[in-house]
Design an enzyme around this catalytic site. Structure first.
Site, mmCIF file in Angstrom:
data_model
loop_
_atom_site.group_PDB
_atom_site.id
_atom_site.type_symbol
_atom_site.label_atom_id
_atom_site.label_comp_id
_atom_site.label_asym_id
_atom_site.label_seq_id
_atom_site.Cartn_x
_atom_site.Cartn_y
_atom_site.Cartn_z
ATOM 1 N N CYS A 2 -70.473 112.077 -11.721
ATOM 2 C CA CYS A 2 -70.194 113.435 -12.611
ATOM 3 C C CYS A 2 -70.844 114.352 -11.385
ATOM 4 O O CYS A 2 -71.117 114.762 -10.605
ATOM 5 C CB CYS A 2 -71.042 113.677 -13.962
ATOM 6 S SG CYS A 2 -70.939 111.634 -15.234
ATOM 7 N N ARG A 27 -65.394 114.672 -9.049
ATOM 8 C CA ARG A 27 -66.475 113.889 -9.134
ATOM 9 C C ARG A 27 -66.117 113.313 -10.840
ATOM 10 O O ARG A 27 -66.957 112.448 -11.582
ATOM 11 C CB ARG A 27 -67.987 114.955 -9.488
ATOM 12 C CG ARG A 27 -68.197 114.901 -7.675
ATOM 13 C CD ARG A 27 -69.481 115.626 -7.764
ATOM 14 N NE ARG A 27 -70.513 114.729 -7.900
ATOM 15 C CZ ARG A 27 -71.009 114.598 -6.890
ATOM 16 N NH1 ARG A 27 -70.662 114.706 -6.214
ATOM 17 N NH2 ARG A 27 -71.864 113.238 -6.940
ATOM 18 N N ASN A 100 -76.138 113.579 -14.545
ATOM 19 C CA ASN A 100 -74.781 111.704 -13.483
ATOM 20 C C ASN A 100 -76.553 111.276 -13.346
ATOM 21 O O ASN A 100 -76.719 111.127 -12.300
ATOM 22 C CB ASN A 100 -74.643 112.750 -12.059
ATOM 23 C CG ASN A 100 -74.486 111.947 -11.452
ATOM 24 O OD1 ASN A 100 -73.299 111.118 -11.660
ATOM 25 N ND2 ASN A 100 -74.157 112.762 -9.988
ATOM 26 N N GLY A 101 -75.836 110.038 -13.259
ATOM 27 C CA GLY A 101 -76.355 108.607 -13.666
ATOM 28 C C GLY A 101 -76.545 108.025 -14.521
ATOM 29 O O GLY A 101 -76.157 108.331 -15.914
ATOM 30 N N GLU A 486 -55.564 99.214 3.212
ATOM 31 C CA GLU A 486 -56.118 101.094 3.367
ATOM 32 C C GLU A 486 -54.708 101.215 2.880
ATOM 33 O O GLU A 486 -54.507 101.653 1.671
ATOM 34 C CB GLU A 486 -56.146 101.702 4.291
ATOM 35 C CG GLU A 486 -56.573 102.881 4.198
ATOM 36 C CD GLU A 486 -57.943 103.030 3.433
ATOM 37 O OE1 GLU A 486 -57.337 104.484 3.169
ATOM 38 O OE2 GLU A 486 -57.901 102.694 2.698
ATOM 39 N N LYS A 490 -54.146 102.909 -1.573
ATOM 40 C CA LYS A 490 -53.439 104.086 -1.595
ATOM 41 C C LYS A 490 -52.342 104.293 -2.453
ATOM 42 O O LYS A 490 -52.589 104.829 -3.532
ATOM 43 C CB LYS A 490 -53.196 104.562 -0.375
ATOM 44 C CG LYS A 490 -54.263 105.410 0.698
ATOM 45 C CD LYS A 490 -55.221 106.566 -0.030
ATOM 46 C CE LYS A 490 -56.201 105.927 0.655
ATOM 47 N NZ LYS A 490 -57.046 105.511 0.097
ATOM 48 N N HIS A 509 -48.651 81.599 2.848
ATOM 49 C CA HIS A 509 -49.695 81.022 2.146
ATOM 50 C C HIS A 509 -50.123 81.299 0.706
ATOM 51 O O HIS A 509 -51.478 81.776 -0.172
ATOM 52 C CB HIS A 509 -50.977 81.070 2.646
ATOM 53 C CG HIS A 509 -50.861 80.091 4.488
ATOM 54 N ND1 HIS A 509 -51.124 78.758 4.523
ATOM 55 C CD2 HIS A 509 -50.577 80.724 5.428
ATOM 56 C CE1 HIS A 509 -51.487 78.648 5.975
ATOM 57 N NE2 HIS A 509 -50.814 80.114 6.303
ATOM 58 N N LYS A 608 -64.223 110.204 -7.510
ATOM 59 C CA LYS A 608 -64.242 110.926 -5.565
ATOM 60 C C LYS A 608 -65.464 110.481 -5.666
ATOM 61 O O LYS A 608 -65.807 109.064 -3.949
ATOM 62 C CB LYS A 608 -64.719 112.499 -5.554
ATOM 63 C CG LYS A 608 -64.481 112.590 -4.118
ATOM 64 C CD LYS A 608 -63.606 111.882 -3.191
ATOM 65 C CE LYS A 608 -63.405 112.518 -2.151
ATOM 66 N NZ LYS A 608 -61.516 111.502 -1.026
#
Length: 613
Positions: A2, A27, A100-101, A486, A490, A509, A608
């Protein structure tokens, strides 16, 4: 995960808090809220949804006051709704708190408080902490800062908190453990936030709180920091090297697109002062300080999560190929829990954009206990990983606001390339001729990234061809296998299309069973060392009516005749190709997401900085 922002001073707090929440919204954006202390009472305004919902809700309601706290939430305990939104108040409405946590032992604390008559209205662990502080303050008749300190001695978990007390209207109290918190020092005013982005337009002087530190800021200009053991701490004031323009969209529709286009500059910034192709040297301060220890290392262990893990895989290829040192790449979330074999002869490299990734921090603490040397690769100056490592290097990418990482990824890969080259030169595992050639080519990468960006219109057209597909397969070999991972990540993150990355040879495979005319297959086909093999892989896909989009080297005449679409990148040395081949994949994901009506900068369910486990 947060975002927290708080203010105490002489100005109206609400405009500062709302602007701060907008800066921090990457966040978390499940809900948001503010608490303002004015005229002897705490006025709490909070709303489900993005900060704009809160702003609209507060527009025709009182929001005056020169002391306040604010929060934008990524939900952990309790659904994202108005009730569970922060700030939370104590039962007697004298306290308000943002957090936050995760408070891991909130359940037994809640049960004990309920026995004492406390009634809870939300499902959150945060409300429990607020009531705990209230109970201790009432029983012991303590000032708010001491009640907070004693409450935190009973808490298990991670937290960054800021508290206001109606009965002490000239104080702001905050604390942290495992979640970041920054204190900004202004002229007769103080700011507190999860990171520096809400602070930079008000002051460049900041203090990064350490774990288990509690800070009290007062309206008369006092700032006191103590440990949870009640020992006074001497803070170090940092000067922020950040410009407000870095946090604006600068004419782009989304931060992600802006950050993709910033990569020629940010890659150059990550190299500035660290290499000289003409003189034939590469120097990384953090690395050079520990040359002897690194030279004796039996292996490197790279710990990271998400996109940073993909850059770590490329680092494995680079370091093993060029410096001939064994490398293991670990998901930090797995490394910390599987009783790994780590010794004092190992070097552990932690990679994190934010420098606050909870699992990576925990993995580092484990490695440190076992005597390994710890090296950090982060973007955010003053972050937790930067402060606990033995040595490290910043990637200098500037603030990355888009949740899907782009410029941080290429910054990390650039730094890992320089590390590999430095180690290779020191160990004598690379010829001077090839070393200088790679240095020269690395210096040319920013210009070549600019050239790739010129294909944006073509990539946008190709995106339109596959935007309605429900699955995608990404294939790569060697250095470009992590790029395939990557690229798939995305696409998943921002367009919500299921995608998987595979080594191209592994297609037979299992994944080949999925291929038909509805399956787009994105192939990174720039490897000179395995070019014929990649051509064969593409032919196997086309034989099953797969739709092939190939990333090829400029001037390729073979694959362009087979694939449905090709996107060219400039020629470069094979170890450096990920810095170019990833750019079309970033743009492809971006354009598909926009065409599907997705919020590119704030994809659903994501935040983020992953500062909780």
């Amino acid at each position: 995960m947060c975002g927290i922002v708080a203010y105490i001073g002489k100005k109206e707090a609400y405009p500062i808090l709302i602007k701060g929440l907008q800066r921090l919204e990457y966040r978390g954006y499940d809900s948001s809220g503010v608490a303002l202390l004015s005229n002897g009472s705490i006025n709490v305004l909070k709303k489900k949804g993005k900060v704009s919902e809160l702003s609209n809700f507060a527009a025709d309601r009182p929001h005056d006051g020169t002391l306040g706290i604010a929060h934008t939430r990524w939900a952990t305990h309790g659904a994202p709704d108005d009730i569970n939104a922060h700030p939370h108040q104590s039962g007697d409405k004298t306290l308000a708190l943002v957090h936050n946590g995760i408070i891991e032992n909130y359940a037994p604390l809640k049960a004990a408080l309920e026995q004492d008559g406390h009634v809870f209205i939300s499902e959150t662990d945060t409300e429990v902490l607020t009531h705990l502080i209230e109970e201790i303050k009432r029983r012991e008749n303590l000032p708010i800062e001491e009640a907070v300190r004693l409450a935190l001695t009973r808490v298990v978990g991670a937290y960054a908190i800021v508290v206001v007390d109606r009965d002490e209207p000239d104080k702001l109290v905050a604390a942290r453990k495992g979640s970041p918190l920054v204190v900004g020092i202004g002229d007769d005013e103080y700011f507190m936030a999860s990171d520096a982005t809400p602070i930079i337009e008000h002051t460049k002087r900041v203090i990064y709180l350490n774990d288990e530190e509690i800070v009290m800021a007062t309206r008369d200009g006092r700032l006191e920091i103590k440990s949870i053991e009640n020992e006074v701490q001497t803070p170090f004031i940092h000067e922020l090297d950040m410009q407000i323009e870095m946090m604006e969209k600068s004419g782009f529709d989304y931060f992600m697109l802006k950050e993709i286009y910033e990569q020629p500059k940010t890659i150059g910034d990550s190299m500035r002062g660290r290499l000289n192709a003409e003189e034939g040297w590469v120097k990384l301060g953090g690395l050079d300080e520990f040359t002897s220890r690194i030279a004796k290392a039996q292996r490197f262990i790279i710990a990271a999560c998400g996109t940073s893990w993909h850059s770590g895989l490329i680092g494995e290829y680079l370091i093993e190929d060029l410096a001939r040192i064994p490398v293991e790449v670990e998901y930090a979330s797995e490394l910390r829990y599987r009783n790994p074999i780590i010794t004092d002869e190992d070097v552990v490299i932690a990679i994190s954009q934010s420098g606050e990734t909870a699992d990576t921090l925990a993995a580092l603490e484990l490695a440190k206990e076992k005597g390994a040397m710890i090296y950090g690769i982060v973007n955010v100056v003053g972050s937790s990983i930067a402060r606990i490592t033995d040595a490290g290097s910043y990637i200098h990418a500037g603030p990355e606001i888009g949740v899907a990482s782009t410029k941080a990824f290429t910054g990390q890969v650039t730094l890992l390339t320089m590390i590999a080259l430095s180690l290779a030169q020191k160990r004598g595992t690379i010829s001077d001729e090839y070393f200088r050639k790679l240095l020269k080519e690395l210096g040319n990468i920013p210009a070549k990234v600019s050239k790739v960006l010129e294909s944006n219109a073509l990539i946008q057209y190709i995106a339109g061809e596959i935007k309605d597909r429900t699955n995608a397969l990404y294939l790569g070999r060697g250095y470009n296998f992590p790029v395939a991972l990557e690229g798939a990540l995305k696409l998943k993150e921002i367009s919500y299309i299921h995608a998987e990355g595979y080594p191209a040879a592994e297609m037979k495979h299992g994944p080949i069973a999925l291929i038909d005319e509805e399956m787009p297959v994105i192939v990174i086909a720039t490897n000179k060392s395995a070019y014929d093999k990649i051509v064969s892989n593409i032919q196997e896909v086309k034989a099953r009516k797969g739709f092939v989009i190939a990333i090829v080297t400029e001037g390729d005449t073979v694959i362009s005749k087979i694939a449905d679409h090709t996107i060219e990148i400039p020629d470069t040395e094979e170890p450096l190709t990920p810095l170019l081949s990833v750019i079309p994949l970033q743009l492809l994901s971006y354009h598909i997401a926009v065409m599907r009506g997705c919020n590119v900068d704030q994809p659903r369910n994501l935040a983020k900085s992953v500062t909780v486990e």
